[in-house]
Design a protein around this motif. Structure first.
Motif: not given
Length: 256
Positions: A19-39
């Protein structure tokens, strides 16, 4: 109002969510970081799962791989397990009574904490990483997330909540997986009137280890949390009563 976004994947046989919150929550950078976490968690499961026939743990168990031939990360985890055993006076032990080696009690917290570094690299982001009830959070805003402690008698309910803006909460018990924990002192299943023990503190790896050792310790579980500074615990009895160490955050209320 700050943006919020959530992701969830089934990894290690359990739901892992961010769960992400803040100005960067919808950013491509946040999405990429989450995908790296899962990987990274998928890779940890591939290497360490005792349920996968091709994992290093399974290959070692069958004698098809020697310790001199394993990936260095496996030796690192083995060393962490040895330190955890020493820290807990043997109440946490990856060595099984049958002579096998199962680092699962440490791997999840260690892997989640390591994968969480990907999220730490995203600026101005509050995030909560939850791996089957073991939780790691960091809030750059200092506005905490509320973490629920599951009722071991009813997984649809919580017995209390904890507010954290950084650090971890881990729970050990028999509610989710039955009597899967053994007592190294006897070699048999843990016998306890406690249904679960939750530990809150700076590191998820250490909180997970201490929660496991505390649950194994039984009546003396609060003393186990004295092994490291900054860790507090909450035990749940079969009748639903709660017992907390003095520094456990007084947030939330019992479910009754």
């Amino acid at each position: 109002m700050a943006s919020r976004r959530s992701w969830v994947e089934q990894i290690m046989g359990l739901p892992v969510s961010v769960l992400a919150r803040g100005e960067q929550a919808d950013s491509p950078r946040a999405d990429s970081a989450v995908r790296e976490v899962f990987a990274e968690l998928v890779e940890a499961d591939r290497v360490f799962s005792p349920y996968r026939s091709d994992s290093a743990v399974s290959l070692l168990a069958r004698g098809e791989l020697g310790w001199d031939d394993v990936n260095p990360v496996v030796r690192e985890v083995a060393e962490r397990c040895r330190r955890a055993r020493d820290l807990t006076g043997g109440l946490f032990d990856a060595q099984l009574p049958d002579g096998g080696w199962d680092p699962s009690g440490l791997v999840k917290g260690w892997a989640v904490e390591r994968a969480g570094e990907r999220l730490r690299d995203v600026p101005d982001l509050d995030w909560c990483l939850n791996a089957g009830g073991d939780v790691l959070v960091l809030c750059s805003s200092d506005r905490p997330f509320t973490v629920g402690i599951q009722d071991p008698r009813d997984p649809r309910r919580v017995v209390t909540t904890v507010a954290r803006s950084d650090g971890a909460v881990a729970t050990s018990g028999t509610a989710a997986r039955g009597a899967h924990l053994y007592d190294p002192r006897t070699g048999g299943p843990v016998q306890s009137r406690w249904l679960s023990v939750s530990v809150s503190g700076p590191s998820l790896e250490h909180a997970d280890v201490l929660a496991t050792a505390a649950f194994v310790a039984g009546e003396e579980w609060p003393a186990m949390l004295e092994a490291l500074p900054g860790y507090e615990g909450l035990g749940v009895l079969a009748d639903g009563n709660l017992h907390a160490t003095p520094g456990w955050p007084a947030v939330g209320s019992a479910a009754g």
